[in-house]
Design an enzyme around this catalytic site. Structure first.
Site, PDB file in Angstrom:
ATOM      1  CG  MET A 193      46.859   7.990  13.970  1.00 48.64           C
ATOM      2  SD  MET A 193      48.047   8.408  15.274  1.00 48.64           S
ATOM      3  CE  MET A 193      46.943   8.995  16.556  1.00 48.64           C
TER       4      MET A 193
ATOM      5  N   GLY B 234      45.840  15.596  13.447  1.00 43.74           N
ATOM      6  CA  GLY B 234      46.128  14.549  12.461  1.00 43.74           C
ATOM      7  C   GLY B 234      47.598  14.182  12.345  1.00 43.74           C
ATOM      8  CB  SER B 235      49.775  12.662  13.720  1.00 44.53           C
ATOM      9  OG  SER B 235      48.750  12.312  14.628  1.00 44.53           O
ATOM     10  NE  ARG B 236      53.846   7.394   8.299  1.00 40.46           N
ATOM     11  CZ  ARG B 236      54.757   7.614   7.352  1.00 40.46           C
ATOM     12  NH1 ARG B 236      54.554   8.512   6.424  1.00 40.46           N
ATOM     13  NH2 ARG B 236      55.872   6.928   7.349  1.00 40.46           N
TER      14      ARG B 236
END
Length: 221
Positions: free
Chosen positions: A104, A190-192
Site C-alpha cells: 500500500m 505506507g504499509s503492507r
C-alpha cells in the site's frame, strides 16, 4: 474532536454518499488542519504568513486524501482483498497455505477490510522494526496479526507497518462477528497487508495486479 467520524447513510450508491474519513485519523489530521486554518487566517491579514500557510494547507489536503474511507461494492464470492494496493508477492508457505502480500503506497486508501464472513478469533500486536514495506524484511516489522474463523477454515491476515506507518489501529476485538468487507482497522501511511489462503485454495490474482479492498477477489474456484 472525536476519533469517530459519522458513518455514511446506508442507502444510496457510493457516488451519492457523503465523504467519509477513516476512524483513527484525528490525532494526525486535527493538528494539521488547525495549523492550516490559523496560518491561512493570518495570511489574509499579512501576506508574509503565506510562506507558512501554503505548505500547511497543502499538507491538510494531503491528509484528507490519505485518510479517505470510501464506500465499496463488496464482493459476494470467495476471499476478498483486504487492502488497496499492488500485489507484491505470492508465496507458497510450508504449511500448504499461500501468502498474498499487497503493498500500500501513501496514495492508497489505508482502511483494511475483512476478507470473509466469520468471527475474529484473535488480534495480536507484535513489536518489530520499520523497514520499507516493499522490502522482504518488512515481514519482521511492527505488525498486527488477525485470525478469522471462517467457513473455509482459519484465515490469517497481517497488517504490517512501514517506514512512516508506525501505528496500526484495529477497529474491532476478538470475538467480533464480521461480514466480508467490514472495516477492521487502519494503518497510518505506507504499509503492507498479507492474507494467507488456506491449503488447497489457489490465488486468482497475479504479482503486479492492483487490488481494491472489499471488491477484488483473491482466490479462484
Amino acid at each position: 474532536m472525536s476519533d469517530d467520524f459519522p458513518s455514511p447513510a446506508s442507502a444510496g450508491s457510493a457516488l451519492t454518499q457523503k465523504p467519509r474519513l477513516a476512524k483513527g485519523a484525528s490525532p494526525w489530521l486535527v493538528p494539521t488542519a488547525l495549523t492550516g486554518a490559523l496560518t491561512g487566517l493570518a495570511a489574509l491579514r499579512n501576506r508574509r504568513w503565506a510562506f507558512a500557510a501554503v505548505p500547511t494547507l497543502a499538507l491538510t489536503g494531503g491528509m484528507l486524501w490519505f485518510f479517505r474511507d470510501p464506500e465499496r461494492t463488496i464482493g459476494t464470492e470467495g476471499v476478498i482483498a483486504s487492502a488497496d494496493g499492488v500485489v507484491q508477492s505470492i508465496d507458497a508457505w510450508p504449511d500448504g497455505r499461500t501468502r498474498i502480500a499487497t503493498f500500500m503506497s501513501p496514495l492508497n486508501v489505508h482502511v483494511n477490510r475483512a476478507p470473509l464472513d466469520g468471527v475474529v478469533k484473535s488480534v495480536e500486536h507484535k513489536a518489530g522494526g520499520f523497514v520499507p514495506a516493499f522490502n522482504k524484511e518488512s515481514e519482521h516489522n511492527e505488525r498486527v496479526v488477525w485470525i478469522f474463523d471462517t467457513a473455509i477454515g482459519d484465515v490469517e491476515l497481517i497488517q504490517i507497518a512501514g517506514t512512516v506507518a508506525r501505528r496500526i489501529v484495529p477497529y474491532i476485538e476478538p470475538g467480533t462477528e464480521v461480514a466480508c468487507g467490514d472495516r477492521i482497522g487502519l494503518i497510518r501511511f505506507g504499509s503492507r497487508v498479507d492474507v494467507y489462503l488456506p491449503p488447497g485454495i489457489e490465488p486468482a490474482v497475479t504479482v503486479g495486479q492492483r487490488t481494491t479492498a472489499g471488491e477484488t477477489r483473491l482466490d479462484r474456484d
